[in-house]
Design a protein around this motif. Structure first.
Motif, PDB file in Angstrom:
ATOM      1  N   PRO A 263     -29.499  37.978  -3.134  1.00 52.08           N
ATOM      2  CA  PRO A 263     -28.196  37.650  -2.524  1.00 52.08           C
ATOM      3  C   PRO A 263     -28.282  36.348  -1.711  1.00 52.08           C
ATOM      4  CG  PRO A 263     -29.230  39.496  -1.409  1.00 52.08           C
ATOM      5  CD  PRO A 263     -30.061  39.223  -2.622  1.00 52.08           C
ATOM      6  N   CYS A 264     -27.164  35.656  -1.644  1.00 53.72           N
ATOM      7  CA  CYS A 264     -27.144  34.369  -0.931  1.00 53.72           C
ATOM      8  C   CYS A 264     -25.755  34.114  -0.381  1.00 53.72           C
ATOM      9  CB  CYS A 264     -27.574  33.237  -1.866  1.00 53.72           C
ATOM     10  SG  CYS A 264     -26.491  33.065  -3.323  1.00 53.72           S
ATOM     11  N   SER A 265     -25.709  33.189   0.555  1.00 51.19           N
ATOM     12  CA  SER A 265     -24.416  32.750   1.097  1.00 51.19           C
ATOM     13  C   SER A 265     -24.212  31.249   0.921  1.00 51.19           C
ATOM     14  CB  SER A 265     -24.298  33.129   2.581  1.00 51.19           C
ATOM     15  OG  SER A 265     -25.371  32.562   3.329  1.00 51.19           O
ATOM     16  N   SER A 266     -25.311  30.539   0.634  1.00 49.30           N
ATOM     17  CA  SER A 266     -25.219  29.097   0.390  1.00 49.30           C
ATOM     18  C   SER A 266     -26.375  28.683  -0.512  1.00 49.30           C
ATOM     19  CB  SER A 266     -25.271  28.320   1.699  1.00 49.30           C
ATOM     20  OG  SER A 266     -26.551  28.472   2.310  1.00 49.30           O
ATOM     21  N   ASN A 267     -26.300  27.458  -1.017  1.00 51.77           N
ATOM     22  CA  ASN A 267     -27.360  26.976  -1.902  1.00 51.77           C
ATOM     23  C   ASN A 267     -28.719  26.931  -1.211  1.00 51.77           C
ATOM     24  OD1 ASN A 267     -25.607  26.677  -4.051  1.00 51.77           O
ATOM     25  ND2 ASN A 267     -25.198  24.498  -3.616  1.00 51.77           N
ATOM     26  N   GLU A 268     -28.690  26.705   0.120  1.00 50.89           N
ATOM     27  CA  GLU A 268     -29.949  26.626   0.849  1.00 50.89           C
ATOM     28  C   GLU A 268     -30.736  27.942   0.776  1.00 50.89           C
ATOM     29  OE1 GLU A 268     -27.065  25.492   1.921  1.00 50.89           O
ATOM     30  OE2 GLU A 268     -27.514  23.336   2.005  1.00 50.89           O
ATOM     31  N   VAL A 277     -31.556  27.922  -8.790  1.00 58.82           N
ATOM     32  CA  VAL A 277     -31.097  26.539  -8.622  1.00 58.82           C
ATOM     33  C   VAL A 277     -29.907  26.417  -7.673  1.00 58.82           C
ATOM     34  CG1 VAL A 277     -31.987  25.819 -10.877  1.00 58.82           C
ATOM     35  CG2 VAL A 277     -29.645  26.694 -10.696  1.00 58.82           C
ATOM     36  N   ARG A 278     -29.183  27.512  -7.448  1.00 59.21           N
ATOM     37  CA  ARG A 278     -28.011  27.434  -6.569  1.00 59.21           C
ATOM     38  C   ARG A 278     -27.526  28.836  -6.227  1.00 59.21           C
ATOM     39  NH1 ARG A 278     -23.141  28.328  -9.309  1.00 59.21           N
ATOM     40  NH2 ARG A 278     -23.410  28.553 -11.563  1.00 59.21           N
ATOM     41  N   CYS A 279     -26.579  28.897  -5.323  1.00 64.34           N
ATOM     42  CA  CYS A 279     -25.924  30.164  -4.971  1.00 64.34           C
ATOM     43  C   CYS A 279     -24.608  30.236  -5.729  1.00 64.34           C
ATOM     44  CB  CYS A 279     -25.678  30.226  -3.465  1.00 64.34           C
ATOM     45  SG  CYS A 279     -24.917  31.781  -2.904  1.00 64.34           S
ATOM     46  N   ALA A 280     -24.451  31.228  -6.586  1.00 63.48           N
ATOM     47  CA  ALA A 280     -23.252  31.352  -7.412  1.00 63.48           C
ATOM     48  C   ALA A 280     -22.110  31.974  -6.609  1.00 63.48           C
ATOM     49  CB  ALA A 280     -23.558  32.205  -8.634  1.00 63.48           C
ATOM     50  N   HIS A 281     -20.890  31.862  -7.165  1.00 64.09           N
ATOM     51  CA  HIS A 281     -19.717  32.430  -6.500  1.00 64.09           C
ATOM     52  C   HIS A 281     -19.829  33.937  -6.329  1.00 64.09           C
ATOM     53  CE1 HIS A 281     -17.603  28.648  -6.483  1.00 64.09           C
ATOM     54  NE2 HIS A 281     -17.706  28.512  -7.814  1.00 64.09           N
ATOM     55  N   GLY A 283     -22.190  35.461  -5.084  1.00 63.78           N
ATOM     56  CA  GLY A 283     -22.966  35.781  -3.890  1.00 63.78           C
ATOM     57  C   GLY A 283     -24.421  36.051  -4.195  1.00 63.78           C
ATOM     58  N   PHE A 284     -24.869  35.685  -5.392  1.00 62.13           N
ATOM     59  CA  PHE A 284     -26.280  35.863  -5.765  1.00 62.13           C
ATOM     60  C   PHE A 284     -26.827  34.546  -6.275  1.00 62.13           C
ATOM     61  CE2 PHE A 284     -24.415  40.060  -6.208  1.00 62.13           C
ATOM     62  CZ  PHE A 284     -25.359  40.872  -5.585  1.00 62.13           C
ATOM     63  N   CYS A 285     -28.107  34.288  -5.999  1.00 59.86           N
ATOM     64  CA  CYS A 285     -28.758  33.107  -6.552  1.00 59.86           C
ATOM     65  C   CYS A 285     -28.799  33.219  -8.075  1.00 59.86           C
ATOM     66  CB  CYS A 285     -30.178  32.972  -6.013  1.00 59.86           C
ATOM     67  SG  CYS A 285     -30.263  32.671  -4.229  1.00 59.86           S
TER      68      CYS A 285
END
Length: 291
Positions: A263-268, A277-281, A283-285
């Motif tokens: 899970p992610c909230s931003s690309n960082e 490579v990025r955080c998708a819409h 909410g998961f990398c």
């Protein structure tokens, strides 16, 4: 006489007449002398002769004198099929030979393992080889239950039906030879010799004029009559295959194709994760780059 006619047809008729005559018929075949009663059906006579012929090349060792049975290397189940000649006294005296039971030779009678059944419920019916004309069904059922509790529950079978079905099948051939031997007036020693010549290998002669045959079973739980010298060849247990290794769990801190990453909230949040490579819409990398 009639049988001297040159006609093949008449010769066949004569032979048929002789076979059905109301006198004992003696068959000499591969050293087995069997007297048939005139009342015996022709199919029974044919089956016995075919059976003896099929066993002609079987080799049995001499009857052992050991008190204890050794299953042999790699064999966990061995035992004896116990048959009554009918020449004993009391309940062991009857018109026809019969089966007593299949007895795994656990200690102190041998080194067979006692392997329990999948279902230990007692038998609720009398199986074919235990049916006796002069015995009440309730008595035979009690006898079966005794055999099951004392011997069958150590035989590595699935349940009582599996056990008694195997007992009846194992006993079928030897009982035919014993019935013919009894009709010929043979004593227990000569009957044992006939069994040996027929390929049914005798383990011992025991009390009440009973004969035991050597038997063993492999990891499939199927019992077979066999020379005790061949147990290791015929009944060796096969080790179960090693289970496939459990696949290693996929680390959660990485991205793989067609699956959500961590899970992610931003690309960082995805920068230092393997394959991400990025955080998708969602909410998961993800490992999918933006086009």
């Amino acid at each position: 006489g009639e049988c001297s006619d040159r006609s093949i047809f008449l010769l066949q008729v004569c032979l048929t007449t002789l076979l059905s005559a109301v006198v004992p018929i003696t068959a000499h075949l591969i050293g087995l002398e069997v007297s048939f009663d005139a009342d015996a059906g022709s199919s029974d006579r044919l089956q016995l002769l075919q059976h003896v012929s099929s066993k002609a090349t079987s080799k049995c060792p001499s009857i052992p004198q050991e008190d204890s049975m050794d299953c042999g290397a790699g064999v966990r189940l061995c035992g004896i099929l116990t048959l009554e000649t009918g020449q004993g006294s009391g309940s062991y005296h009857h018109d026809k030979p019969s089966v007593h039971g299949l007895w795994p030779q656990v200690a102190p009678y041998g080194n067979s393992d006692c392997i329990g059944p999948q279902d230990s419920a007692d038998p609720g019916q009398v199986y074919s080889c235990y049916l006796e004309e002069n015995e009440a069904g309730s008595h035979q059922l009690e006898f079966e239950q005794h055999e099951w509790q004392k011997h069958g529950t150590c035989a590595g079978v699935a349940n009582n039906s599996d056990f008694f079905s195997q007992v009846c099948e194992l006993a079928r051939g030897p009982l035919r030879v014993m019935a013919a031997s009894k009709a010929a007036g043979l004593d227990i020693s000569d009957t044992a010799s006939q069994l040996q010549r027929s390929g049914f290998c005798v383990w011992s002669l025991i009390s009440h004029s009973q004969i035991t045959l050597s038997a063993c079973a492999g990891s499939d739980g199927i019992w077979k009559l066999a020379p005790y010298t061949d147990f290791s060849n015929l009944c060796k247990w096969v080790a179960p295959p090693n289970p496939a290794p459990t696949p290693s769990p996929i680390p959660t801190q990485q991205c793989v194709p067609s699956k959500h990453g961590p899970p992610c909230s931003s690309n960082e949040d995805c920068v230092n994760m393997a394959g991400c490579v990025r955080c998708a819409h969602s909410g998961f990398c993800t490992d999918v780059k933006l086009r």
